[in-house]
Design a protein around this motif. Structure first.
Motif, mmCIF file in Angstrom:
data_model
loop_
_atom_site.group_PDB
_atom_site.id
_atom_site.type_symbol
_atom_site.label_atom_id
_atom_site.label_comp_id
_atom_site.label_asym_id
_atom_site.label_seq_id
_atom_site.Cartn_x
_atom_site.Cartn_y
_atom_site.Cartn_z
ATOM 1 N N GLU A 86 0.788 -1.232 0.000
ATOM 2 C CA GLU A 86 0.000 0.000 0.000
ATOM 3 C C GLU A 86 0.821 1.283 0.000
ATOM 4 O OE1 GLU A 86 -3.788 -2.085 2.267
ATOM 5 O OE2 GLU A 86 -2.655 -0.549 3.331
ATOM 6 N N THR A 87 2.091 1.203 0.460
ATOM 7 C CA THR A 87 2.865 2.439 0.600
ATOM 8 C C THR A 87 4.236 2.404 -0.062
ATOM 9 O OG1 THR A 87 3.973 1.828 2.673
ATOM 10 C CG2 THR A 87 1.773 2.836 2.846
ATOM 11 N N GLY A 88 4.737 1.213 -0.425
ATOM 12 C CA GLY A 88 6.071 1.091 -0.981
ATOM 13 C C GLY A 88 7.176 1.024 0.057
ATOM 14 N N ILE A 89 6.823 1.046 1.337
ATOM 15 C CA ILE A 89 7.808 1.055 2.410
ATOM 16 C C ILE A 89 7.975 -0.349 3.006
ATOM 17 C CG2 ILE A 89 8.384 2.012 4.699
ATOM 18 C CD1 ILE A 89 8.624 4.025 2.364
ATOM 19 N N GLU A 90 9.222 -0.795 3.099
ATOM 20 C CA GLU A 90 9.556 -2.065 3.742
ATOM 21 C C GLU A 90 9.710 -1.803 5.236
ATOM 22 O OE1 GLU A 90 13.177 -3.041 1.766
ATOM 23 O OE2 GLU A 90 12.178 -3.340 -0.159
ATOM 24 N N VAL A 91 9.186 -2.719 6.057
ATOM 25 C CA VAL A 91 9.209 -2.506 7.503
ATOM 26 C C VAL A 91 9.615 -3.760 8.252
ATOM 27 C CG1 VAL A 91 7.412 -0.720 7.397
ATOM 28 C CG2 VAL A 91 6.768 -3.094 7.869
ATOM 29 N N GLU A 92 10.017 -3.522 9.495
ATOM 30 C CA GLU A 92 10.278 -4.581 10.461
ATOM 31 C C GLU A 92 9.337 -4.340 11.637
ATOM 32 O OE1 GLU A 92 13.981 -6.156 13.198
ATOM 33 O OE2 GLU A 92 13.970 -4.066 12.545
ATOM 34 N N VAL A 93 8.615 -5.370 12.050
ATOM 35 C CA VAL A 93 7.720 -5.258 13.200
ATOM 36 C C VAL A 93 8.561 -5.258 14.471
ATOM 37 C CG1 VAL A 93 5.888 -6.412 14.504
ATOM 38 C CG2 VAL A 93 5.769 -6.304 12.003
ATOM 39 N N VAL A 94 8.295 -4.281 15.349
ATOM 40 C CA VAL A 94 9.079 -4.146 16.581
ATOM 41 C C VAL A 94 8.226 -4.203 17.847
ATOM 42 C CG1 VAL A 94 10.949 -2.888 15.457
ATOM 43 C CG2 VAL A 94 9.024 -1.608 16.449
ATOM 44 N N GLY A 95 6.897 -4.278 17.697
ATOM 45 C CA GLY A 95 6.047 -4.330 18.878
ATOM 46 C C GLY A 95 4.584 -4.414 18.505
ATOM 47 N N ILE A 96 3.762 -4.333 19.521
ATOM 48 C CA ILE A 96 2.315 -4.384 19.318
ATOM 49 C C ILE A 96 1.680 -3.171 19.991
ATOM 50 C CG2 ILE A 96 2.008 -5.896 21.324
ATOM 51 C CD1 ILE A 96 -0.406 -7.131 19.811
ATOM 52 N N VAL A 97 0.774 -2.535 19.272
ATOM 53 C CA VAL A 97 0.023 -1.398 19.817
ATOM 54 C C VAL A 97 -1.212 -1.916 20.536
ATOM 55 C CG1 VAL A 97 -1.231 0.720 19.246
ATOM 56 C CG2 VAL A 97 0.900 0.162 18.045
ATOM 57 N N GLY A 98 -1.917 -2.877 19.915
ATOM 58 C CA GLY A 98 -3.101 -3.423 20.561
ATOM 59 C C GLY A 98 -3.915 -4.307 19.645
ATOM 60 N N THR A 99 -4.959 -4.873 20.232
ATOM 61 C CA THR A 99 -5.917 -5.671 19.472
ATOM 62 C C THR A 99 -7.245 -4.923 19.459
ATOM 63 O OG1 THR A 99 -6.566 -6.932 21.426
ATOM 64 C CG2 THR A 99 -4.818 -7.849 20.071
ATOM 65 N N ASN A 121 10.588 2.799 -1.197
ATOM 66 C CA ASN A 121 10.332 4.171 -1.620
ATOM 67 C C ASN A 121 8.845 4.459 -1.519
ATOM 68 O OD1 ASN A 121 13.038 4.968 -2.544
ATOM 69 N ND2 ASN A 121 12.736 3.317 -4.034
ATOM 70 N N LEU A 122 8.519 5.584 -0.936
ATOM 71 C CA LEU A 122 7.131 5.991 -0.767
ATOM 72 C C LEU A 122 6.440 6.063 -2.129
ATOM 73 C CD1 LEU A 122 5.635 6.782 1.841
ATOM 74 C CD2 LEU A 122 6.092 9.157 1.277
ATOM 75 N N ARG A 123 5.290 5.371 -2.246
ATOM 76 C CA ARG A 123 4.521 5.397 -3.494
ATOM 77 C C ARG A 123 3.062 5.065 -3.206
ATOM 78 N NH1 ARG A 123 3.097 0.453 -3.876
ATOM 79 N NH2 ARG A 123 4.514 -1.301 -3.610
ATOM 80 N N ARG A 124 2.206 5.532 -4.091
ATOM 81 C CA ARG A 124 0.785 5.201 -4.010
ATOM 82 C C ARG A 124 0.565 3.800 -4.569
ATOM 83 N NH1 ARG A 124 -2.720 8.331 -7.273
ATOM 84 N NH2 ARG A 124 -1.070 8.223 -8.795
ATOM 85 N N SER A 125 -0.637 3.266 -4.276
ATOM 86 C CA SER A 125 -1.028 1.973 -4.840
ATOM 87 C C SER A 125 -2.466 2.091 -5.319
ATOM 88 C CB SER A 125 -0.924 0.881 -3.768
ATOM 89 O OG SER A 125 -1.975 1.014 -2.833
ATOM 90 N N ASP A 126 -3.035 0.980 -5.765
ATOM 91 C CA ASP A 126 -4.438 1.023 -6.172
ATOM 92 C C ASP A 126 -5.367 1.183 -4.967
ATOM 93 O OD1 ASP A 126 -3.982 -1.534 -5.192
ATOM 94 O OD2 ASP A 126 -5.145 -2.540 -6.750
ATOM 95 N N GLU A 127 -4.826 1.050 -3.751
ATOM 96 C CA GLU A 127 -5.617 1.241 -2.533
ATOM 97 C C GLU A 127 -5.371 2.587 -1.874
ATOM 98 O OE1 GLU A 127 -5.848 -2.156 0.183
ATOM 99 O OE2 GLU A 127 -4.751 -3.302 -1.315
ATOM 100 N N SER A 128 -4.407 3.370 -2.392
ATOM 101 C CA SER A 128 -4.067 4.638 -1.740
ATOM 102 C C SER A 128 -4.024 5.788 -2.736
ATOM 103 C CB SER A 128 -2.716 4.513 -1.017
ATOM 104 O OG SER A 128 -1.707 4.082 -1.895
ATOM 105 N N LEU A 129 -4.736 6.862 -2.390
ATOM 106 C CA LEU A 129 -4.721 8.080 -3.201
ATOM 107 C C LEU A 129 -3.458 8.884 -2.930
ATOM 108 C CD1 LEU A 129 -8.424 9.161 -2.582
ATOM 109 C CD2 LEU A 129 -7.488 8.194 -4.697
#
Length: 155
Positions: free
Chosen positions: A68-81, A112-120
């Protein structure tokens, strides 16, 4: 597939499915959060979506963020359920999905930050800059929980 969000609405349609999903609060080294403006409702949101067979909830957050954004990430924690039965998404195909989402905290590792078919639009925002952005209450709740360092929360 356009959708309509209902939260706490007595006139909301009844849920007919329950799907595990992940969202990600991606925070860069400057403390900014990654958001996308959705094509289906025009509101600002966290990257995220439904979990696919064969993947973990963390893998889901990583995949959805990249798609959705073009950004690669690493999960580092949990905010909530977030499993409020009074929050449903109604889709044009007749599915009415009860929310079942785990919001994870992540750090960008590339892309790299980019739009997708799900993001304007996609962009990085200071926490304060998110206050005036139009977003559905459930997304605002996640951002507020992260900003208040309440995590992990169960809602």
């Amino acid at each position: 597939m356009p959708r309509r969000d209902y939260e706490g609405d007595p006139n909301a349609p009844l849920a007919n499915s329950l799907v595990p999903a992940a969202s990600a609060i991606v925070v860069d080294d400057d403390g900014r959060v990654l958001l996308q403006r959705r094509t289906d409702n025009g509101a600002w949101a966290l990257p995220g979506g439904k979990m696919e067979l064969g993947e973990s909830i963390g893998d889901c957050a990583v995949r959805e963020t990249l798609e959705e954004t073009g950004i690669e990430v690493e999960v580092v924690g949990i905010v909530g359920t977030y499993t409020n039965p009074g929050h449903v998404f109604a889709y044009d195909d007749g599915e009415v999905r009860q929310e079942f989402s785990i919001c994870l905290l992540a750090h960008p590792t590339g892309g790299n930050l980019r739009r997708s078919d799900e993001s304007l639009e996609v962009g990085w925002f200071t926490p304060e800059a998110t206050d005036d952005l139009p977003m559905v209450p459930s997304i605002r709740k996640r951002i507020n929980d992260w900003r208040a360092s309440r995590g992990p929360v169960v809602r």
